[in-house]
Enzyme design. Structure first.
Site, PDB file in Angstrom:
ATOM      1  N   ASP A  89      40.322  42.825  40.434  1.00  0.00           N
ATOM      2  CA  ASP A  89      41.489  42.852  39.564  1.00  0.00           C
ATOM      3  C   ASP A  89      42.032  44.281  39.679  1.00  0.00           C
ATOM      4  O   ASP A  89      41.377  45.173  40.230  1.00  0.00           O
ATOM      5  CB  ASP A  89      41.141  42.472  38.121  1.00  0.00           C
ATOM      6  CG  ASP A  89      42.390  42.015  37.360  1.00  0.00           C
ATOM      7  OD1 ASP A  89      43.512  42.345  37.803  1.00  0.00           O
ATOM      8  OD2 ASP A  89      42.259  41.337  36.328  1.00  0.00           O
TER       9      ASP A  89
HETATM   10  C1  BGC Z   1      45.702  41.022  35.820  1.00  0.00           C
HETATM   11  C2  BGC Z   1      45.638  40.082  37.009  1.00  0.00           C
HETATM   12  C3  BGC Z   1      46.859  40.274  37.859  1.00  0.00           C
HETATM   13  C4  BGC Z   1      46.910  41.736  38.301  1.00  0.00           C
HETATM   14  C5  BGC Z   1      48.097  42.063  39.174  1.00  0.00           C
HETATM   15  C6  BGC Z   1      45.927  42.448  36.250  1.00  0.00           C
HETATM   16  O1  BGC Z   1      46.178  43.250  35.155  1.00  0.00           O
HETATM   17  O2  BGC Z   1      44.517  40.913  35.076  1.00  0.00           O
HETATM   18  O3  BGC Z   1      45.546  38.748  36.586  1.00  0.00           O
HETATM   19  O4  BGC Z   1      46.826  39.405  38.948  1.00  0.00           O
HETATM   20  O5  BGC Z   1      46.997  42.543  37.140  1.00  0.00           O
HETATM   21  O6  BGC Z   1      49.268  42.020  38.451  1.00  0.00           O
END
Ligand code: BGC
Length: 740
Positions: free
Chosen positions: A271
């Site tokens: 993530d």
């Molecule tokens: C989220 C993810 C997301 C990523 C990119 C993170 O803060 O938890 O689900 O895909 O950001 O935007």
């Protein structure tokens, strides 16, 4: 003039030509895991690996911008481009920061939130949804779609539940597979998230989850397992939280469970800024590190990509022998495999965006997902006529629900609001509107409306309600911070923004109220007696207002079923019953004390009556379910249990029903939920039409996870099979026995 290539470029080009020729000869437009070419692809991957320098390999293992990773330009190896997910393809983000890039050609179709998709209990719709969003991702030149999300709904306060598929691992497992397959038919990887136990947003980047092996395997892992084994997703995203003291993005379970037990051959992507250690990232199965800033907080701006854990520190470790070269080779192999499935697959389709087909899919999912929770005196459907006056009250009647919510925020080409949908549908009637309350700015969406006077908003709403025959209160939550939004949890279980007070005032002047709950979460509803009808309308995307108007008017019969329980009060929910230690945790440590008893499993086993139960949802028609039978009553472990019944639509309009089969094991040697969903069948019938529903349950799917020897075990003995149309509406219980 032909361009001049060096020897290495010619080598790589010839490999791609061979592969593409093989592909086109195989008549298989899309390269898949099962394709005959996969052995050939593995050979090519190994050859490419020999051509890459250590620096080039490491550069492929971490971000070069917010949403892309480096290719190897001298060899023609492309960059990988990713986008959120999961309800549509997110607008273009700037290279180095979270601001939008300001493109004018990046608007898309917004599909309903995944809670709504789960409520349809319709696998074909999930496939159509995945395929459509995949086509849009492909058109937008994305190789990886960051979604779907399958974290289990544990508490109604989780700000991100709307992005997931509810509280039941069986339902989520069934629904996620066609979505993944649909996306990937376009040569776009589905990146299933967030692996694993990311079940709250509060403290999401530091909370340590302690959970039993049984709950892990029976509740929190099944949807990921189905994604890998059946959906065959090409990517998976680690989560922010820790599990047993180690960050999930580089936790030993990635190797042990995901890559070894399940043989996942795709790419593990972090993530954004969820990696915290080079050693663990290198050794515990993370393949690509994405992020916000080097320190995980987005504060470092200078050359931060090269400072990532899987960048220079990783390279140094490889050079000085801390890590064997095989560690980076394993990651790069997976990354190249992802490429052969996506951006090195020249046969993938070109994709499309904002098509009529995509809008139709978005509309159908929205209509089938809406759940009718109460309908006193047949309040719905409301028929249009010229003497009718409808008051549409509430901010959610007009507020954009594709804006906000966090990374799933969308920039749709259009979004039909509930008010617009109702106005268009009721063109003979008089439709009045009052905002009633105001919630203020949406932090993610950066929408800062002028502040209005709350008293005058209320007065106006009461005035409008007085004049109307019918009030449609369009309220609930929204996508702002502390509501249904990433980054933090909700702060209250009840309706926010003083909506209950407003409802009370309206009730004094008009008792004919239908409530349209816009939310991705359960809400406390002590005011239920004050409304004649209640519709759970989720976040429905581009076609929101049309879907709502179709249901309200009866042009579509509601058939959605709740994918999670609505408790009467927060403490009735299992996670909250056990207090702070269980939610949100103490000093960032959290114990899932309810263990396997999540959602309806808890309510039923502990006999705590919910307000609305899992699997519940009303219709405008009614069904007669009869002749419920099981093929035999003694089964052995490799058998299938075959359940069938007759179902007839005995009402006046077309409609759909979901036959649900739950199984329970009385007198078990281990703790059990009273019953668990093991099969379902959604059936659409015209008025008067009858059909047979067949549901197959493999006996081995009744296994529990035996912690003493860390494997699944089917306990022998008597079981009860419960057949009904909601977890709390069982029409028949049948005993079966499992023998050797
Ligand atoms: C989220 C993810 C997301 C990523 C990119 C993170 O803060 O938890 O689900 O895909 O950001 O935007």
């Amino acid at each position: 003039m032909f361009p001049k290539f060096n020897i290495q470029q010619l080598f790589i080009i010839s490999l791609f030509v061979v592969i593409n020729t093989l592909n086109s000869q195989s008549n298989n437009l899309i390269m898949t895991n099962k394709s005959l070419d996969s052995i050939e692809i593995e050979k090519q991957i190994n050859k490419i690996l020999e051509e890459l320098t250590l620096e080039e390999k490491v550069a492929m293992c971490h971000a070069q911008s917010k949403f892309s990773t480096k290719g190897v330009s001298r060899l023609g190896i492309p960059e990988i481009w990713m986008s959120d997910g999961p309800h549509g393809v997110r607008a273009e983000i700037s290279w180095d920061d979270w601001s939008y890039a300001g493109w004018t050609n990046d608007s898309i179709t917004a599909f309903p939130a995944l809670t709504c998709l789960a409520s349809t209990f319709n696998l074909e719709l999930s496939s159509a949804y995945g395929f459509s969003v995949g086509e849009e991702a492909r058109y937008r030149k994305k190789d990886v779609l960051l979604g779907p999300g399958v974290n289990i709904y544990r508490t109604p306060l989780n700000g991100r539940n709307f992005e997931y598929m509810g509280e039941d691992p069986f339902l989520a497992s069934k629904m996620v597979v066609p979505y993944i397959q649909g996306v990937q038919k376009n040569g776009v990887a589905a990146c299933v998230k967030h692996f694993v136990l990311n079940n709250q947003e509060h403290w999401r980047d530091k909370v340590n989850v302690e959970v039993s092996d049984r709950a892990l395997h029976e509740i929190y892992l099944p949807a990921f397992k189905a994604s890998v084994l059946e959906g065959k997703n090409w990517a998976i995203m680690g989560a922010y939280n820790k599990f047993r003291g180690k960050y999930t993005t580089h936790n030993p379970i990635l190797y042990k469970i995901l890559k070894t037990d399940w043989k996942f051959d795709g790419v593990v992507i972090s993530d954004w800024s969820s990696a915290h250690s080079t050693e663990e990232a290198a050794l515990y199965g993370l393949d690509i590190e994405m992020g916000t800033g080097t320190d995980g907080l987005g504060t470092t701006t200078k050359d931060f990509y090269s400072l990532y854990y899987l960048a220079t520190p990783f390279l140094d470790g490889l050079k000085d022998g801390t890590f064997p070269i095989s560690v980076v080779d394993e990651k790069v192999k997976r990354i190249l495999r992802l490429m052969f499935r996506t951006n090195l697959n020249n046969n993938r389709s070109l994709g499309s965006v904002n098509t009529k087909e995509h809008q139709d899919v978005a509309l159908q999912v929205a209509k089938e997902g809406i759940v009718l929770l109460k309908n006193e005196s047949d309040f719905f459907p409301i028929k249009d006529h010229k003497n009718l006056t409808i008051a549409v009250i509430g901010e959610n009647a007009t507020r954009s629900m594709t804006a906000g919510g966090g990374s799933s925020e969308l920039k749709p080409k259009f979004e039909i609001s509930p008010l617009q949908g109702i106005k268009e549908k009721y063109n003979k009637a008089t439709v009045l509107h009052a905002m009633g309350y105001q919630t203020g700015a949406s932090e993610y969406a950066k929408i800062y409306p002028p502040t209005l006077d709350l008293d005058s908003l209320k007065r106006e709403a009461i005035k409008v309600a007085k004049k109307a025959d019918i009030v449609l209160f369009v309220g609930g939550l929204n996508k702002s911070h502390l509501q249904d939004c990433e980054g933090e949890d909700r702060q209250q279980f009840g309706l926010p923004f003083k909506q209950e007070e407003l409802l009370d005032e309206i009730y004094k002047v008009n008792k004919n109220i239908g409530f349209l709950m816009v939310s991705g979460n359960a809400v406390e509803i002590p005011w239920l007696p004050k409304v004649k009808a209640l519709l759970q309308t989720w976040y429905l995307g581009s076609m929101s207002g049309h879907a709502i108007a179709d249901i309200v008017s009866g042009d579509e019969t509601p058939s959605g079923k709740l994918p999670f329980t609505f408790p009467v009060k927060l403490e009735d929910n299992a996670a909250h019953f056990y207090g702070e230690e269980s939610y949100p945790g103490i000093n960032y440590n959290q114990y899932y004390k309810e263990d396997i008893l999540v959602g309806y499993r808890w309510h039923e086993t502990k006999n705590i009556k919910p307000l609305f139960s899992f699997g519940y949802g009303l219709s405008y028609t009614s069904f007669n379910i009869s002749d419920i039978k099981i093929n035999k009553n003694k089964f052995s472990v490799n058998d299938n249990i075959l359940i069938n019944c007759k179902i007839k639509n005995i009402g006046k309009v077309e409609g759909a029903e979901v036959i649900q089969v739950y199984v329970g094991k009385p007198n078990s040697k281990v703790k059990r939920a009273l019953k668990e969903l093991k099969g379902f069948d959604k059936i659409k019938l015209q008025s008067g039409e009858e059909t047979i529903s067949n549901i197959k349950i493999p006996v081995n799917s009744l296994a529990f996870y035996n912690e003493t020897f860390s494997d699944w075990e089917v306990e022998k003995g008597e079981y009860i099979v419960y057949i009904g149309n909601a977890s709390d509406n069982i029409l028949k219980e049948l005993k079966i026995v499992i023998v050797e």
